[in-house]
Design an enzyme around this catalytic site. Structure first.
Site, PDB file in Angstrom:
ATOM      1  N   TYR A   1      81.905  32.655  20.459  1.00 50.88           N
ATOM      2  CA  TYR A   1      82.418  31.305  20.678  1.00 50.88           C
ATOM      3  C   TYR A   1      83.369  30.960  19.533  1.00 50.88           C
ATOM      4  O   TYR A   1      82.948  30.943  18.376  1.00 50.88           O
ATOM      5  CB  TYR A   1      81.302  30.263  20.639  1.00 50.88           C
TER       6      TYR A   1
ATOM      7  N   HIS B   1      76.005  23.512  28.707  1.00 52.26           N
ATOM      8  CA  HIS B   1      76.115  22.719  27.492  1.00 52.26           C
ATOM      9  C   HIS B   1      77.536  22.187  27.326  1.00 52.26           C
ATOM     10  O   HIS B   1      78.502  22.860  27.659  1.00 52.26           O
ATOM     11  CB  HIS B   1      75.807  23.566  26.254  1.00 52.26           C
TER      12      HIS B   1
END
Length: 192
Positions: free
Chosen positions: A132, A62
């Site tokens: 993240y 991604h």
């Protein structure tokens, strides 16, 4: 903490210096001042997210369209994972190349991933949790997904058996088709 460049321009592997004692260990998971010294610009977190995965779960590859772009600082806070980043910046001297490393909770190792570089991972243990820290907030419709098993990329997942994947990741286009669609960020649009 040691910050080492990878084969992907602007991407860095960060290894903390642990201070163990009889109670356990302490380390700095991220130091903005040290990271920014290497980057030559500020890294300002705008969103922190977590995903928890069962063993043999594969997530990615991604990235985020530019604009808005999104740099990420990823670390494994529980379990272990094989992390792969891929340079998807059209015109980059490393376009299509990848970097592989193992992130695990015990080592505290992390990766800084600049805008335009794709990211994915394979969970190596049950209950693996990745953190993240991102430079922009999630904006629907901006994510770019690449087939993690694209033969043109030949990424070394070393997966055993059929991986657990989302329908979106299973249906992702390969690099050539995504490149032809004109949605990948250009090297001159992002900062390495």
């Amino acid at each position: 903490m040691r910050i080492a460049a990878t084969a992907i321009p602007g991407a860095y592997q960060v290894t903390p210096e642990q201070l163990p004692d009889e109670r356990g260990a302490f380390w700095e998971g991220m130091r903005a001042d040290k990271l920014e010294k290497v980057l030559g610009e500020p890294f300002v977190p705008r969103q922190i997210s977590y995903s928890v995965s069962r063993r043999n779960t594969l997530r990615g590859i991604h990235t985020v369209a530019v604009p808005p772009g999104q740099a990420k600082y990823v670390s494994c806070v529980r379990g272990a994972l094989r992390d792969i980043i891929v340079d998807l910046r059209v015109g980059s001297p490393a376009f299509g190349r990848h970097h592989v490393c193992t992130l695990d909770a015990a080592s505290g190792r992390a990766l800084y991933i600049p805008e335009g570089v794709g990211h994915g991972f394979l969970a190596l243990s049950d209950d693996t949790c990745i953190c993240y820290v991102m430079s922009t907030v999630y904006e629907p419709g901006t994510q770019i997904d690449i087939d993690p098993f694209d033969p043109d990329l030949a990424l070394p997942w070393d997966v055993t058996g059929e991986p657990l994947m989302s329908p979106k990741d299973r249906a992702a286009a390969g690099l050539a088709r995504t490149l032809a669609a004109g949605v990948l960020p250009r090297w001159n649009e992002v900062r390495p």
